[in-house]
Scaffold this active site. Structure first.
Site, PDB file in Angstrom:
ATOM      1  N   GLU A 263      -0.100 -31.723 -26.638  1.00  0.00           N
ATOM      2  CA  GLU A 263      -0.793 -32.546 -25.640  1.00  0.00           C
ATOM      3  C   GLU A 263      -0.049 -33.865 -25.510  1.00  0.00           C
ATOM      4  O   GLU A 263       0.965 -34.083 -26.175  1.00  0.00           O
ATOM      5  CB  GLU A 263      -2.255 -32.780 -26.063  1.00  0.00           C
ATOM      6  CG  GLU A 263      -2.372 -33.560 -27.363  1.00  0.00           C
ATOM      7  CD  GLU A 263      -3.816 -33.814 -27.799  1.00  0.00           C
ATOM      8  OE1 GLU A 263      -4.712 -33.830 -26.949  1.00  0.00           O
ATOM      9  OE2 GLU A 263      -4.021 -34.014 -29.012  1.00  0.00           O
TER      10      GLU A 263
ATOM     11  N   TYR B 180     -13.934 -42.860 -31.622  1.00  0.00           N
ATOM     12  CA  TYR B 180     -14.192 -43.532 -30.347  1.00  0.00           C
ATOM     13  C   TYR B 180     -14.363 -42.535 -29.231  1.00  0.00           C
ATOM     14  O   TYR B 180     -14.065 -41.341 -29.391  1.00  0.00           O
ATOM     15  CB  TYR B 180     -13.065 -44.518 -30.029  1.00  0.00           C
ATOM     16  CG  TYR B 180     -11.784 -43.869 -29.523  1.00  0.00           C
ATOM     17  CD1 TYR B 180     -10.922 -43.199 -30.381  1.00  0.00           C
ATOM     18  CD2 TYR B 180     -11.444 -43.918 -28.172  1.00  0.00           C
ATOM     19  CE1 TYR B 180      -9.760 -42.604 -29.919  1.00  0.00           C
ATOM     20  CE2 TYR B 180     -10.277 -43.326 -27.696  1.00  0.00           C
ATOM     21  CZ  TYR B 180      -9.436 -42.676 -28.574  1.00  0.00           C
ATOM     22  OH  TYR B 180      -8.288 -42.079 -28.105  1.00  0.00           O
TER      23      TYR B 180
ATOM     24  N   LYS C  90     -11.600 -37.374 -32.639  1.00  0.00           N
ATOM     25  CA  LYS C  90     -11.130 -38.508 -31.818  1.00  0.00           C
ATOM     26  C   LYS C  90     -11.194 -39.786 -32.650  1.00  0.00           C
ATOM     27  O   LYS C  90     -12.066 -40.636 -32.461  1.00  0.00           O
ATOM     28  CB  LYS C  90     -11.971 -38.611 -30.544  1.00  0.00           C
ATOM     29  CG  LYS C  90     -11.298 -39.380 -29.425  1.00  0.00           C
ATOM     30  CD  LYS C  90     -11.940 -39.082 -28.094  1.00  0.00           C
ATOM     31  CE  LYS C  90     -11.436 -39.976 -26.979  1.00  0.00           C
ATOM     32  NZ  LYS C  90      -9.996 -39.943 -26.751  1.00  0.00           N
TER      33      LYS C  90
ATOM     34  N   LEU D  83      -6.912 -32.436 -28.885  1.00  0.00           N
ATOM     35  CA  LEU D  83      -8.273 -32.908 -28.672  1.00  0.00           C
ATOM     36  C   LEU D  83      -8.894 -32.049 -27.556  1.00  0.00           C
ATOM     37  O   LEU D  83      -8.236 -31.783 -26.548  1.00  0.00           O
ATOM     38  CB  LEU D  83      -8.261 -34.380 -28.229  1.00  0.00           C
ATOM     39  CG  LEU D  83      -9.654 -34.954 -28.006  1.00  0.00           C
ATOM     40  CD1 LEU D  83     -10.333 -35.260 -29.332  1.00  0.00           C
ATOM     41  CD2 LEU D  83      -9.594 -36.208 -27.151  1.00  0.00           C
TER      42      LEU D  83
HETATM   43  N1  PDD Z   1      -7.783 -40.346 -24.388  1.00  0.00           N
HETATM   44  N2  PDD Z   1      -5.805 -35.960 -25.863  1.00  0.00           N
HETATM   45  C1  PDD Z   1      -5.757 -37.172 -26.436  1.00  0.00           C
HETATM   46  C2  PDD Z   1      -4.874 -37.373 -27.614  1.00  0.00           C
HETATM   47  C3  PDD Z   1      -6.555 -38.215 -25.939  1.00  0.00           C
HETATM   48  O1  PDD Z   1      -6.516 -39.425 -26.531  1.00  0.00           O
HETATM   49  C4  PDD Z   1      -7.375 -37.983 -24.808  1.00  0.00           C
HETATM   50  C5  PDD Z   1      -8.262 -39.050 -24.242  1.00  0.00           C
HETATM   51  C6  PDD Z   1      -7.376 -36.701 -24.225  1.00  0.00           C
HETATM   52  C7  PDD Z   1      -8.240 -36.369 -23.046  1.00  0.00           C
HETATM   53  O2  PDD Z   1      -9.608 -36.363 -23.383  1.00  0.00           O
HETATM   54  P1  PDD Z   1     -10.737 -36.672 -22.286  1.00  0.00           P
HETATM   55  O3  PDD Z   1     -10.472 -35.756 -21.147  1.00  0.00           O
HETATM   56  O4  PDD Z   1     -12.002 -36.356 -22.968  1.00  0.00           O
HETATM   57  O5  PDD Z   1     -10.584 -38.123 -21.909  1.00  0.00           O
HETATM   58  C8  PDD Z   1      -6.583 -35.723 -24.791  1.00  0.00           C
HETATM   59  C9  PDD Z   1      -8.604 -41.471 -24.000  1.00  0.00           C
HETATM   60  C10 PDD Z   1      -8.848 -41.535 -22.535  1.00  0.00           C
HETATM   61  C11 PDD Z   1      -7.965 -42.734 -24.558  1.00  0.00           C
HETATM   62  O6  PDD Z   1      -7.549 -42.664 -25.701  1.00  0.00           O
HETATM   63  O7  PDD Z   1      -7.934 -43.757 -23.885  1.00  0.00           O
END
Ligand code: PDD
Length: 287
Positions: A182, A33, A149, A207
């Site tokens: 993270e 996703y 992801k 990620l």
């Molecule tokens: N989450 N780390 C994890 C485990 C994440 O699920 C996310 C993003 C990030 C940050 O990635 P980005 O900057 O590309 O949004 C880091 C999304 C927002 C979610 O699961 O809703």
């Protein structure tokens, strides 16, 4: 106004949007996703999100459901049909629908694609950023491919629920050697006493956040030195500032870790500057 979702080629009322019970995303978490921010009627960094989606698919050997141009077209259409000015678009691609069997289905099974769009209250988020949020720490218990992801987010779900029940916004995963990887849905950062920005390198332990990449660029523009290296919980507790990043969360100050105050317990100047200049370094494409 009723919400509209995109499901496998059709735009349908959100309340009626459904996937098959033998969708492999539903049965195995066999899908990926993206969450892309919508800001003032613009898609934020769609190019990077689509590139990461392509990489996630390729790592799991799920074929691309369509071209990036076609995905982008649906993203815009979903945002338009839901009249979202500020919020997010969610994209999910699974390996498709097939009789339940762990091994991959035959290659003629088409990947399944779902998209939704939802408004968010960015003014409220800004108010929250003015106060800062709390995080807790939890043992890292995820698999070693969190760079993909995937929709398989059970450890993240449990960690974030634990955070919520502790009055915190996020849970930071910590490895057995005491290093922060993270958050459950965000990347983790600190600002050291010397004013250096520290975040874990985007190798397989985390990620590679798109927001993280943009923040690296904003920091460079602002002349804030950046160290991409792991940091420990004691180092974070001794830091001047801390924050988390993700799409729509943007740069969110962290003012408490496991109940201990970070710095003076208020969002710091480095974090605030990164947040307020964030969109200057993003790709903004009008919907
Ligand atoms: N989450 N780390 C994890 C485990 C994440 O699920 C996310 C993003 C990030 C940050 O990635 P980005 O900057 O590309 O949004 C880091 C999304 C927002 C979610 O699961 O809703």
């Amino acid at each position: 106004m009723s919400r509209i979702a995109y499901v496998n080629g059709l735009y349908v009322p959100h309340a009626e949007a459904a996937v098959h019970i033998e969708d492999r995303g539903y049965q195995f978490g066999d899908g990926v996703y993206e969450v892309c921010e919508v800001y003032g009627g613009h898609l934020v960094d769609a190019t990077r999100h689509l590139a990461r989606l392509a990489r996630s698919l390729s790592e799991l050997r799920i074929r691309a459901p369509m071209s990036d141009a076609a995905l982008r077209q649906i993203m815009r259409e979903v945002v338009r049909r839901n009249r979202v000015r500020d919020g997010m678009v969610y994209i999910q691609v699974t390996r498709g629908v097939a009789r339940r069997d762990h091994v991959f289905p035959s290659s003629d099974v088409a990947p399944a694609v779902v998209m939704t769009a939802r408004a968010a209250d960015f003014a409220k988020a800004d108010r929250q950023a003015g106060e800062g949020v709390a995080v807790i720490t939890v043992p890292e218990n995820r698999w070693d491919r969190v760079d993909i992801k995937t929709v398989g987010l059970l450890p993240n779900v449990l960690a974030k629920q634990q955070a919520k029940e502790s009055g915190a916004r996020e849970a930071w995963f910590v490895t057995s050697d005491g290093l922060v990887t993270e958050g459950g849905s965000t990347n983790a950062w600190i600002v050291t006493g010397e004013g250096r920005l520290v975040t874990r390198p985007a190798t397989r332990g985390i990620l590679r956040g798109i927001t993280r990449e943009v923040v690296c660029e904003v920091a460079a523009r602002q002349g804030v030195p950046l160290e991409e290296r792991p940091f420990s919980v004691p180092e974070a507790l001794a830091a001047r500032e801390a924050f988390i990043t993700a799409a729509t969360t943007l740069v969110m100050p962290v003012v408490r870790i496991d109940g201990h105050m970070v710095g003076d317990g208020r969002p710091g100047p480095v974090t605030r500057a990164l947040r307020s200049h964030f969109h200057e370094a993003t790709e903004l494409v009008a919907v």
